[in-house]
Enzyme design. Structure first.
Site, PDB file in Angstrom:
ATOM      1  N   HIS A 216     -12.993   2.988   0.427  1.00 40.50           N
ATOM      2  CA  HIS A 216     -12.929   1.942   1.468  1.00 40.50           C
ATOM      3  C   HIS A 216     -13.628   0.664   1.014  1.00 40.50           C
ATOM      4  CE1 HIS A 216     -12.909   5.469   4.557  1.00 40.50           C
ATOM      5  NE2 HIS A 216     -11.675   5.052   4.366  1.00 40.50           N
TER       6      HIS A 216
ATOM      7  N   ARG B 215      -2.751  -2.002  -3.311  1.00 46.03           N
ATOM      8  CA  ARG B 215      -3.937  -1.199  -3.079  1.00 46.03           C
ATOM      9  C   ARG B 215      -3.851  -0.008  -4.025  1.00 46.03           C
ATOM     10  NH1 ARG B 215      -5.060   3.392   1.326  1.00 46.03           N
ATOM     11  NH2 ARG B 215      -7.240   3.708   0.813  1.00 46.03           N
TER      12      ARG B 215
ATOM     13  N   GLU C  52      -8.053  -5.338   5.176  1.00 44.13           N
ATOM     14  CA  GLU C  52      -7.984  -5.026   3.746  1.00 44.13           C
ATOM     15  C   GLU C  52      -6.840  -5.771   3.074  1.00 44.13           C
ATOM     16  OE1 GLU C  52      -8.250  -1.088   5.430  1.00 44.13           O
ATOM     17  OE2 GLU C  52      -9.192  -0.399   3.595  1.00 44.13           O
TER      18      GLU C  52
ATOM     19  N   ARG D   5     -11.763  16.033   8.252  1.00 36.49           N
ATOM     20  CA  ARG D   5     -12.551  16.385   7.055  1.00 36.49           C
ATOM     21  C   ARG D   5     -13.995  16.708   7.434  1.00 36.49           C
ATOM     22  NH1 ARG D   5     -10.983  11.021   3.755  1.00 36.49           N
ATOM     23  NH2 ARG D   5      -8.911  10.872   4.679  1.00 36.49           N
TER      24      ARG D   5
ATOM     25  N   GLY E 148     -10.162   8.444   7.758  1.00 38.07           N
ATOM     26  CA  GLY E 148     -11.264   8.703   6.835  1.00 38.07           C
ATOM     27  C   GLY E 148     -12.397   7.787   7.264  1.00 38.07           C
TER      28      GLY E 148
ATOM     29  N   ASN F 132       0.873  -1.167   0.000  1.00 39.78           N
ATOM     30  CA  ASN F 132       0.000   0.000   0.000  1.00 39.78           C
ATOM     31  C   ASN F 132       0.913   1.221   0.000  1.00 39.78           C
ATOM     32  OD1 ASN F 132      -1.714   2.088   0.556  1.00 39.78           O
ATOM     33  ND2 ASN F 132      -2.674   1.140   2.342  1.00 39.78           N
TER      34      ASN F 132
ATOM     35  N   ASP G  78      -8.109  13.053  16.923  1.00 38.70           N
ATOM     36  CA  ASP G  78      -8.079  11.654  17.346  1.00 38.70           C
ATOM     37  C   ASP G  78      -9.164  11.418  18.392  1.00 38.70           C
ATOM     38  OD1 ASP G  78      -7.386   9.142  18.559  1.00 38.70           O
ATOM     39  OD2 ASP G  78      -5.378   9.377  17.707  1.00 38.70           O
TER      40      ASP G  78
ATOM     41  N   LYS H 202       3.163   0.650   3.202  1.00 38.45           N
ATOM     42  CA  LYS H 202       2.785  -0.426   4.129  1.00 38.45           C
ATOM     43  C   LYS H 202       2.956  -1.732   3.393  1.00 38.45           C
ATOM     44  CE  LYS H 202      -0.966   1.408   6.925  1.00 38.45           C
ATOM     45  NZ  LYS H 202      -2.405   1.538   6.926  1.00 38.45           N
TER      46      LYS H 202
END
Ligand code: ADP
Length: 401
Positions: A181, A92, A387, A242, A213, A7, A284, A14
């Protein structure tokens, strides 16, 4: 079969190496600050081995991937005898536009199509593609597969994806709702069916992915019917930084009043809004939940606004689906926040949802569970997302055929 999942973000990579036969994670880790000063790379054997962190000069994605390969094949600490053991690499890829409704083997044509979609995801698709090209250079004979965040939502019907703006924008520029997602929504929907002991084809599910997100999806018979993110990942839920859905006229108003440029406004909506913008404290959720509800008024308000928007989407998607068998919570907040889950599901008994507050309280940190009372008509499940596993499975399936 051994499959490496990558990713590649703008400044991070990642990775996770799977042994598909044994169904195990051989190693995983993260390269950070790629292309910046002070880059590091970490490595963990197995799914939960001890993390070793190394400083490294990672000037670009190719060097980062080379370092990952060095760690995987390290004679003392690695998990591979040689790179020949890597059978395939799954990537990804964030945006596949309306060109891809499933994962695909990467060819020149696919790469061109990913390039064409850069206009939709300018921050994500370029580094995703860099990862593909780097592997191509290092391991030219290894097959690679693209798994798109958007493809799962390609089953949405036009009434769900067309915006109420002149149709020309769709025809000429493919401006429409895409959703994101998808890999996570698909994974948890599949797991939910297994947990409920019913075929996915018989279920109506609402999946709530709450990470940095966040998005909700309405899934009927395993197919995405609607989702809260749109043309970009800014639409829908209130997120860490966001704004999610807002009155579009506000954007014009604020830009005019504060004489903001397009990029300043973009920054405000993506980086300084959401939970951070309202609370003025943190993006957070962990920070807002510490000592909750004895927090500042703004911190409590941020948590309430965040939760209210989720509740609203769950209600809307019950209408879209004409019912619902289970609501599924996943990702950082969804898996770990009994507080948000309890605020959202408070007073939803009319919808057939009765939360078991005790089960809700103890279900977190990587655990799967049903957090409703036995007589709750609609089940509420907590399912940790995976994922990377979906990417590895798709990759195996595609290269095996
Ligand atoms: P990403 O979207 O980057 O993959 P994650 O799915 O890991 O992110 O989610 C990250 C977010 O999860 C963090 O910003 C944090 O708000 C939230 N989170 C993690 N642990 C907890 C927790 N124990 N309680 C509440 N929120 C948490």
């Amino acid at each position: 079969m051994k499959i490496l999942v990558l990713n590649c973000g703008s400044s991070s990579i990642k990775y996770q190496l799977f042994d598909m036969k044994e169904k195990t994670v051989l190693a995983k880790g993260l390269a950070q600050r790629v292309g910046l000063a002070g880059s590091t790379i970490d490595f963990r054997k197995g799914d939960d081995g001890k993390k070793a962190v190394f400083e490294a000069e990672i000037l670009d994605h190719k060097i980062g991937i080379q370092k990952i390969f060095e760690l995987l094949t390290n004679k003392e600490t690695g998990v591979l005898g040689s790179l020949n053991e890597v059978d395939a690499v799954g990537h990804r890829i964030v945006h596949g536009g309306d060109k891809f409704s499933a994962s695909v083997l990467i060819t020149q044509e696919v790469k061109d199509a990913i390039k064409e979609c850069i206009v939709f995801a300018p921050l994500h698709n370029p580094p995703n593609l860099k990862g593909v090209e780097a592997v191509e250079e290092i391991l030219p004979n290894v097959k690679q597969v693209a798994v798109f965040d958007t493809s799962f939502h390609q089953t949405m019907k036009p009434e769900a994806y067309i915006y109420g703006i002149p149709y020309m924008f769709y025809e000429k520029h493919r401006i429409r709702r895409y959703g994101f997602h998808g890999t996570s929504h698909r994974y948890v929907a599949g797991r939910a069916a297994e947990m409920l002991g019913k075929p996915l084809e018989e279920l109506k599910l609402i999946t709530v992915h709450l990470g940095n997100g966040a998005s909700v999806a309405a899934i009927d018979k395993g197919k995405s019917m609607d989702t809260s993110m749109g043309h970009t990942p800014l639409e829908g839920l209130v997120m860490g930084t966001r704004c999610g859905d807002i009155d579009p006229a506000l954007i014009l108003h604020i830009m005019k009043e504060y004489e903001l440029t397009v990029s300043e406004m973009d920054n405000l909506l993506n980086k300084h809004s959401g939970v951070l913008g309202i609370s003025q404290e943190s993006s957070d959720l962990r920070d807002l939940e510490e000592d909750w509800p004895n927090k500042s008024e703004k911190a409590n308000l941020a948590l309430d606004v965040y939760s209210h928007r989720i509740k609203k989407y769950i209600g809307a998607y019950m209408a879209v689906l004409n019912g619902c068998d289970a609501v599924v919570w996943t990702a950082g907040v969804g898996e770990n926040s009994p507080i948000v889950r309890s605020i959202v599901h408070k007073n939803m008994d009319w919808f057939g949802i009765k939360l078991d507050l005790e089960k809700n309280e103890v279900t977190w940190r990587g655990a799967e569970g049903d957090i409703t009372t036995p007589d709750s008509k609609v089940k509420v499940l907590v399912i940790p997302t995976n994922e990377e596993l979906v990417i590895a499975q798709d990759t195996m399936e595609i290269v095996s055929n």
